[in-house]
Design a protein around this motif. Structure first.
Motif, PDB file in Angstrom:
ATOM      1  N   ASN A   4       0.830  -1.210   0.000  1.00  0.00           N
ATOM      2  CA  ASN A   4       0.000   0.000   0.000  1.00  0.00           C
ATOM      3  C   ASN A   4       0.865   1.259   0.000  1.00  0.00           C
ATOM      4  OD1 ASN A   4      -2.443  -1.364  -0.051  1.00  0.00           O
ATOM      5  ND2 ASN A   4      -2.565  -1.474   2.169  1.00  0.00           N
ATOM      6  N   LEU A   5       2.027   1.190   0.650  1.00  0.00           N
ATOM      7  CA  LEU A   5       2.936   2.329   0.647  1.00  0.00           C
ATOM      8  C   LEU A   5       3.493   2.569  -0.757  1.00  0.00           C
ATOM      9  CD1 LEU A   5       4.253   4.486   2.384  1.00  0.00           C
ATOM     10  CD2 LEU A   5       6.062   2.858   2.913  1.00  0.00           C
ATOM     11  N   VAL A  24       2.019  11.560   1.390  1.00  0.00           N
ATOM     12  CA  VAL A  24       2.137  10.096   1.380  1.00  0.00           C
ATOM     13  C   VAL A  24       1.249   9.501   2.471  1.00  0.00           C
ATOM     14  CG1 VAL A  24       3.704   8.137   1.721  1.00  0.00           C
ATOM     15  CG2 VAL A  24       4.437  10.079   0.339  1.00  0.00           C
ATOM     16  N   PHE A  25       1.228  10.114   3.657  1.00  0.00           N
ATOM     17  CA  PHE A  25       0.390   9.611   4.745  1.00  0.00           C
ATOM     18  C   PHE A  25      -1.082   9.609   4.336  1.00  0.00           C
ATOM     19  CE2 PHE A  25      -2.186  10.350   8.588  1.00  0.00           C
ATOM     20  CZ  PHE A  25      -1.886   9.195   9.290  1.00  0.00           C
ATOM     21  N   GLY A  26      -1.565  10.723   3.811  1.00  0.00           N
ATOM     22  CA  GLY A  26      -2.969  10.815   3.398  1.00  0.00           C
ATOM     23  C   GLY A  26      -3.333   9.809   2.326  1.00  0.00           C
ATOM     24  N   THR A  27      -2.463   9.669   1.344  1.00  0.00           N
ATOM     25  CA  THR A  27      -2.716   8.730   0.255  1.00  0.00           C
ATOM     26  C   THR A  27      -2.626   7.292   0.750  1.00  0.00           C
ATOM     27  OG1 THR A  27      -1.788  10.350  -1.286  1.00  0.00           O
ATOM     28  CG2 THR A  27      -2.055   8.110  -2.102  1.00  0.00           C
ATOM     29  N   TYR A  28      -1.678   7.009   1.643  1.00  0.00           N
ATOM     30  CA  TYR A  28      -1.539   5.674   2.208  1.00  0.00           C
ATOM     31  C   TYR A  28      -2.802   5.290   2.982  1.00  0.00           C
ATOM     32  CZ  TYR A  28      -0.100   1.952   5.355  1.00  0.00           C
ATOM     33  OH  TYR A  28      -0.045   0.778   6.063  1.00  0.00           O
ATOM     34  N   ILE A  29      -3.329   6.205   3.779  1.00  0.00           N
ATOM     35  CA  ILE A  29      -4.538   5.928   4.569  1.00  0.00           C
ATOM     36  C   ILE A  29      -5.711   5.633   3.633  1.00  0.00           C
ATOM     37  CG2 ILE A  29      -6.208   6.919   6.205  1.00  0.00           C
ATOM     38  CD1 ILE A  29      -3.409   6.115   7.351  1.00  0.00           C
ATOM     39  N   ARG A  30      -5.833   6.425   2.576  1.00  0.00           N
ATOM     40  CA  ARG A  30      -6.927   6.226   1.623  1.00  0.00           C
ATOM     41  C   ARG A  30      -6.800   4.881   0.912  1.00  0.00           C
ATOM     42  NH1 ARG A  30      -6.926   6.964  -3.562  1.00  0.00           N
ATOM     43  NH2 ARG A  30      -5.124   8.344  -3.599  1.00  0.00           N
ATOM     44  N   ILE A  31      -5.608   4.553   0.428  1.00  0.00           N
ATOM     45  CA  ILE A  31      -5.396   3.314  -0.331  1.00  0.00           C
ATOM     46  C   ILE A  31      -5.524   2.081   0.564  1.00  0.00           C
ATOM     47  CG2 ILE A  31      -3.593   1.954  -1.500  1.00  0.00           C
ATOM     48  CD1 ILE A  31      -2.770   4.528  -2.910  1.00  0.00           C
ATOM     49  N   ARG A  41      -4.262   4.235  15.272  1.00  0.00           N
ATOM     50  CA  ARG A  41      -4.083   3.039  14.441  1.00  0.00           C
ATOM     51  C   ARG A  41      -3.502   3.412  13.079  1.00  0.00           C
ATOM     52  NH1 ARG A  41      -8.431  -0.545  11.562  1.00  0.00           N
ATOM     53  NH2 ARG A  41      -7.143  -2.296  10.990  1.00  0.00           N
ATOM     54  N   SER A  42      -3.967   4.514  12.515  1.00  0.00           N
ATOM     55  CA  SER A  42      -3.469   4.963  11.214  1.00  0.00           C
ATOM     56  C   SER A  42      -1.991   5.318  11.277  1.00  0.00           C
ATOM     57  CB  SER A  42      -4.273   6.165  10.724  1.00  0.00           C
ATOM     58  OG  SER A  42      -5.619   5.823  10.551  1.00  0.00           O
ATOM     59  N   VAL A  43      -1.596   6.045  12.312  1.00  0.00           N
ATOM     60  CA  VAL A  43      -0.196   6.443  12.459  1.00  0.00           C
ATOM     61  C   VAL A  43       0.685   5.212  12.668  1.00  0.00           C
ATOM     62  CG1 VAL A  43       1.438   7.663  13.957  1.00  0.00           C
ATOM     63  CG2 VAL A  43      -0.675   8.777  13.253  1.00  0.00           C
ATOM     64  N   ALA A  65      12.372   6.037   1.075  1.00  0.00           N
ATOM     65  CA  ALA A  65      13.464   6.208   2.035  1.00  0.00           C
ATOM     66  C   ALA A  65      13.548   7.653   2.519  1.00  0.00           C
ATOM     67  CB  ALA A  65      14.786   5.770   1.414  1.00  0.00           C
ATOM     68  N   LYS A  66      13.350   8.605   1.614  1.00  0.00           N
ATOM     69  CA  LYS A  66      13.371  10.020   2.003  1.00  0.00           C
ATOM     70  C   LYS A  66      12.183  10.358   2.899  1.00  0.00           C
ATOM     71  CE  LYS A  66      13.635  14.776   0.394  1.00  0.00           C
ATOM     72  NZ  LYS A  66      13.340  15.182   1.724  1.00  0.00           N
ATOM     73  N   VAL A  67      11.010   9.875   2.550  1.00  0.00           N
ATOM     74  CA  VAL A  67       9.826  10.121   3.379  1.00  0.00           C
ATOM     75  C   VAL A  67      10.029   9.497   4.758  1.00  0.00           C
ATOM     76  CG1 VAL A  67       7.363   9.587   3.657  1.00  0.00           C
ATOM     77  CG2 VAL A  67       8.228  10.398   1.459  1.00  0.00           C
ATOM     78  N   ARG A  68      10.582   8.278   4.789  1.00  0.00           N
ATOM     79  CA  ARG A  68      10.850   7.608   6.069  1.00  0.00           C
ATOM     80  C   ARG A  68      11.789   8.444   6.923  1.00  0.00           C
ATOM     81  NH1 ARG A  68      14.920   3.050   7.425  1.00  0.00           N
ATOM     82  NH2 ARG A  68      14.066   2.174   9.334  1.00  0.00           N
ATOM     83  N   ASN A  69      12.889   8.911   6.335  1.00  0.00           N
ATOM     84  CA  ASN A  69      13.849   9.742   7.068  1.00  0.00           C
ATOM     85  C   ASN A  69      13.187  11.029   7.557  1.00  0.00           C
ATOM     86  OD1 ASN A  69      16.812  10.403   7.788  1.00  0.00           O
ATOM     87  ND2 ASN A  69      16.053  12.200   6.701  1.00  0.00           N
ATOM     88  N   ASP A  70      12.467  11.708   6.686  1.00  0.00           N
ATOM     89  CA  ASP A  70      11.816  12.969   7.056  1.00  0.00           C
ATOM     90  C   ASP A  70      10.815  12.756   8.188  1.00  0.00           C
ATOM     91  OD1 ASP A  70      13.299  14.111   5.039  1.00  0.00           O
ATOM     92  OD2 ASP A  70      11.593  14.417   3.682  1.00  0.00           O
TER      93      ASP A  70
END
Length: 123
Positions: A4-5, A24-31, A41-43, A65-70
């Motif tokens: 999903n990520l 990415v968080f918003g889109t991940y939650i939607r998908i 739970r979402s976080v 990887a960049k999103v993870r680091n940020d």
């Protein structure tokens, strides 16, 4: 099969949107079909997805990887003076700020023989 990520990052990149933590968080939650009403739970699901994502030789892994680091840099309380990059422990993979000390007692020289036990790590 993409996670999903992966699908979230691909949707943003293909839609010409910047893949930031927020997008990415918003889109991940939607998908992923998670309930927006259950923020904890979402976080947690998002954090787990970031941490589980393997680095592959594709176009989207560096973005993840960049999103993870940020994400972790901000969550851990990083400042501009620290340069915006988390350190990654070569033994357990945990992320920490450059100003933080993350040490293992009695760490073997080879990673293959090291077993991480739950609850033994602290930043």
């Amino acid at each position: 099969m993409p996670s999903n990520l992966d699908l979230a990052v691909r949707a943003l990149v293909n839609g010409k949107q910047a893949p930031t933590v927020a997008t990415v968080f918003g889109t991940y939650i939607r998908i992923s079909g998670l309930d927006n009403g259950d923020a904890n739970r979402s976080v947690l699901a998002f954090e787990r997805a970031l941490d589980k994502h393997p680095l592959r030789a594709d176009d989207f892994s560096p973005v993840v990887a960049k999103v993870r680091n940020d994400y972790w840099y901000t969550k851990l309380g990083g400042t501009e003076e620290e340069g915006g990059v988390c350190n990654i422990c070569e033994h357990c993979g945990i992320l920490s700020l450059p100003s933080e000390k993350h040490k293992h007692k009695g760490v073997p020289k080879t990673r293959a023989t090291f077993t991480v036990k739950a609850g033994k790590h602290k930043l």
